[in-house]
Motif scaffolding. Sequence first.
Motif, mmCIF file in Angstrom:
data_model
loop_
_atom_site.group_PDB
_atom_site.id
_atom_site.type_symbol
_atom_site.label_atom_id
_atom_site.label_comp_id
_atom_site.label_asym_id
_atom_site.label_seq_id
_atom_site.Cartn_x
_atom_site.Cartn_y
_atom_site.Cartn_z
ATOM 1 N N MET A 53 -21.554 87.460 81.802
ATOM 2 C CA MET A 53 -20.167 87.496 82.275
ATOM 3 C C MET A 53 -19.495 88.811 81.822
ATOM 4 N N PRO A 54 -18.389 89.222 82.470
ATOM 5 C CA PRO A 54 -17.713 90.440 82.042
ATOM 6 C C PRO A 54 -17.231 90.326 80.589
ATOM 7 N N VAL A 55 -17.478 91.378 79.821
ATOM 8 C CA VAL A 55 -17.026 91.436 78.428
ATOM 9 C C VAL A 55 -15.999 92.564 78.326
ATOM 10 N N ILE A 56 -14.790 92.184 77.960
ATOM 11 C CA ILE A 56 -13.689 93.148 77.827
ATOM 12 C C ILE A 56 -13.521 93.442 76.346
ATOM 13 N N CYS A 57 -13.264 94.695 76.000
ATOM 14 C CA CYS A 57 -12.873 95.000 74.628
ATOM 15 C C CYS A 57 -11.446 95.548 74.661
ATOM 16 N N ALA A 58 -10.574 94.953 73.878
ATOM 17 C CA ALA A 58 -9.206 95.462 73.743
ATOM 18 C C ALA A 58 -9.130 96.154 72.386
ATOM 19 N N VAL A 59 -9.186 97.474 72.421
ATOM 20 C CA VAL A 59 -9.237 98.262 71.183
ATOM 21 C C VAL A 59 -7.788 98.482 70.725
ATOM 22 N N ASN A 60 -7.392 97.694 69.739
ATOM 23 C CA ASN A 60 -6.001 97.637 69.310
ATOM 24 C C ASN A 60 -5.634 98.736 68.322
ATOM 25 N N GLY A 61 -6.636 99.404 67.741
ATOM 26 C CA GLY A 61 -6.369 100.453 66.755
ATOM 27 C C GLY A 61 -7.653 101.212 66.510
ATOM 28 N N VAL A 62 -7.737 101.847 65.354
ATOM 29 C CA VAL A 62 -8.881 102.729 65.114
ATOM 30 C C VAL A 62 -10.217 101.992 65.285
ATOM 31 N N ALA A 63 -11.153 102.678 65.956
ATOM 32 C CA ALA A 63 -12.524 102.166 66.138
ATOM 33 C C ALA A 63 -13.438 103.256 65.609
ATOM 34 N N ALA A 64 -14.096 102.999 64.476
ATOM 35 C CA ALA A 64 -14.855 104.069 63.818
ATOM 36 C C ALA A 64 -16.298 103.649 63.599
ATOM 37 N N GLY A 65 -17.195 104.651 63.609
ATOM 38 C CA GLY A 65 -18.610 104.391 63.366
ATOM 39 C C GLY A 65 -19.134 103.366 64.361
ATOM 40 N N ALA A 66 -19.911 102.410 63.839
ATOM 41 C CA ALA A 66 -20.468 101.391 64.728
ATOM 42 C C ALA A 66 -19.366 100.548 65.356
ATOM 43 N N GLY A 67 -18.176 100.537 64.770
ATOM 44 C CA GLY A 67 -17.048 99.823 65.374
ATOM 45 C C GLY A 67 -16.688 100.424 66.721
ATOM 46 N N ALA A 68 -16.736 101.766 66.812
ATOM 47 C CA ALA A 68 -16.465 102.430 68.095
ATOM 48 C C ALA A 68 -17.556 102.088 69.096
ATOM 49 N N ASN A 69 -18.802 102.081 68.624
ATOM 50 C CA ASN A 69 -19.901 101.904 69.573
ATOM 51 C C ASN A 69 -20.073 100.450 70.005
ATOM 52 N N LEU A 70 -19.662 99.517 69.156
ATOM 53 C CA LEU A 70 -19.624 98.114 69.607
ATOM 54 C C LEU A 70 -18.596 97.971 70.728
ATOM 55 N N ALA A 71 -17.451 98.631 70.570
ATOM 56 C CA ALA A 71 -16.437 98.581 71.642
ATOM 57 C C ALA A 71 -17.015 99.153 72.932
ATOM 58 N N LEU A 72 -17.708 100.296 72.808
ATOM 59 C CA LEU A 72 -18.223 100.966 74.006
ATOM 60 C C LEU A 72 -19.364 100.195 74.663
ATOM 61 N N ALA A 73 -19.954 99.255 73.925
ATOM 62 C CA ALA A 73 -21.019 98.419 74.507
ATOM 63 C C ALA A 73 -20.441 97.384 75.472
ATOM 64 N N CYS A 74 -19.138 97.152 75.404
ATOM 65 C CA CYS A 74 -18.517 96.145 76.281
ATOM 66 C C CYS A 74 -18.381 96.709 77.701
ATOM 67 N N ASP A 75 -18.190 95.825 78.658
ATOM 68 C CA ASP A 75 -18.188 96.268 80.062
ATOM 69 C C ASP A 75 -16.922 97.022 80.441
ATOM 70 N N VAL A 76 -15.794 96.524 79.981
ATOM 71 C CA VAL A 76 -14.515 97.146 80.320
ATOM 72 C C VAL A 76 -13.755 97.353 79.013
ATOM 73 N N VAL A 77 -13.484 98.606 78.692
ATOM 74 C CA VAL A 77 -12.814 98.907 77.424
ATOM 75 C C VAL A 77 -11.381 99.334 77.720
ATOM 76 N N LEU A 78 -10.437 98.547 77.190
ATOM 77 C CA LEU A 78 -9.012 98.878 77.255
ATOM 78 C C LEU A 78 -8.601 99.268 75.844
ATOM 79 N N ALA A 79 -7.615 100.132 75.716
ATOM 80 C CA ALA A 79 -7.208 100.520 74.356
ATOM 81 C C ALA A 79 -5.718 100.787 74.315
ATOM 82 N N ALA A 80 -5.138 100.529 73.144
ATOM 83 C CA ALA A 80 -3.751 100.941 72.903
ATOM 84 C C ALA A 80 -3.723 102.464 72.852
ATOM 85 N N ASP A 81 -2.638 103.049 73.351
ATOM 86 C CA ASP A 81 -2.614 104.518 73.375
ATOM 87 C C ASP A 81 -2.571 105.121 71.971
ATOM 88 N N THR A 82 -2.333 104.289 70.977
ATOM 89 C CA THR A 82 -2.346 104.751 69.583
ATOM 90 C C THR A 82 -3.737 104.624 68.949
#
Length: 259
Positions: free
Chosen positions: A97-126
């Motif tokens: 199924m579609p996996v969305i990541c809502a990146v609410n703040g800093v995404a660093a190291g493997a945290g960034a790459n786990l987010a990027l593994a999701c299908d649709v990545v949305l993020a706060a402009d901050t």
Amino acid sequence: MSDVIIVEKMDQWIKITLNRPERLNALNVEMHLAFRAALEAVGDARAVLITGAGRGFCAGQDLGERNPDNGHWPPDLGQTLNDYFNPLVRLITNLPMPVICAVNGVAAGAGANLALACDVVLAADTARFIQAFSKIGLVPDAGGSWILPRRLGMARAMGLALTGAPLMAPQAAEWGLIWKSYDAADLMPEAHALAAEFAAGPTMAYAGTKSLMKRAANHDFDAHLDDEAAMQQACGRSDDYAEGVRAFLAKRPAEFTGK
Ligand code: T3D
């Protein structure tokens, strides 16, 4: 039950929140295992939304567990990747199924790459994405060295990875690393709306789209045309296809059942 991962069952979709805000949701063993269990338990949900509690999304591995002055050194990081991060990345990327990541703040190291593994990545402009690995003497992992050059091209991927410089969400969207960035206040409402939209959408077509797009990287064009034909044949037999066409012809919104 541990509360480092919060799982909420919504209407046919599931929200997973990383919840160690005082560590910017850095992943320790407890959290790794709880996150994995949550992903393994999504069942027949029709969409998944992943986000973080507090001001960060995820700061990657909890470096408190890697203190050279505490206990065993050197650690076997090949094993920790195989045991902890790679199963998470594989689980996320293999969900149908579609996996969305809502990146609410800093995404660093493997945290960034786990987010990027999701299908649709949305993020706060901050929010900012940081390939923090080089700052501590490591290489990008959790799929980062695979996905970054493919999404960004070598120049930008290499620049981000070698410098460890932060990339702000609006720039990440402009560069094609993520889908969209929003005013911070709008991020979660937008993410919830998208999850609800996917949960009410044509489930088989979404799964087929994901599968085709992911396989395309390893296929030649001719073989891929055959793959598309086979997938379309299956979708053509679904209830959702019949409903989609009926709804179009009747000029009304489709009511997909996911079948
Ligand atoms: O080890 C293996 O198994 C191999 C796999 C590795 C995968 C990886 O992810 S390696 C990369 C690990 N992550 C990092 O190197 C990032 C470290 N964190 C940072 O660089 C910064 O914290 C951030 C750029 C993410 C955010 O900076 P800032 O200024 O907004 O916040 P901060 O003040 O640095 O952090 C807030 C708190 O979170 C702070 O704790 P304190 O001082 O309030 O008690 C900080 O120590 C803690 N924190 C942040 N990141 C981590 C962390 N604690 C443990 N581990 C972390 N990764």
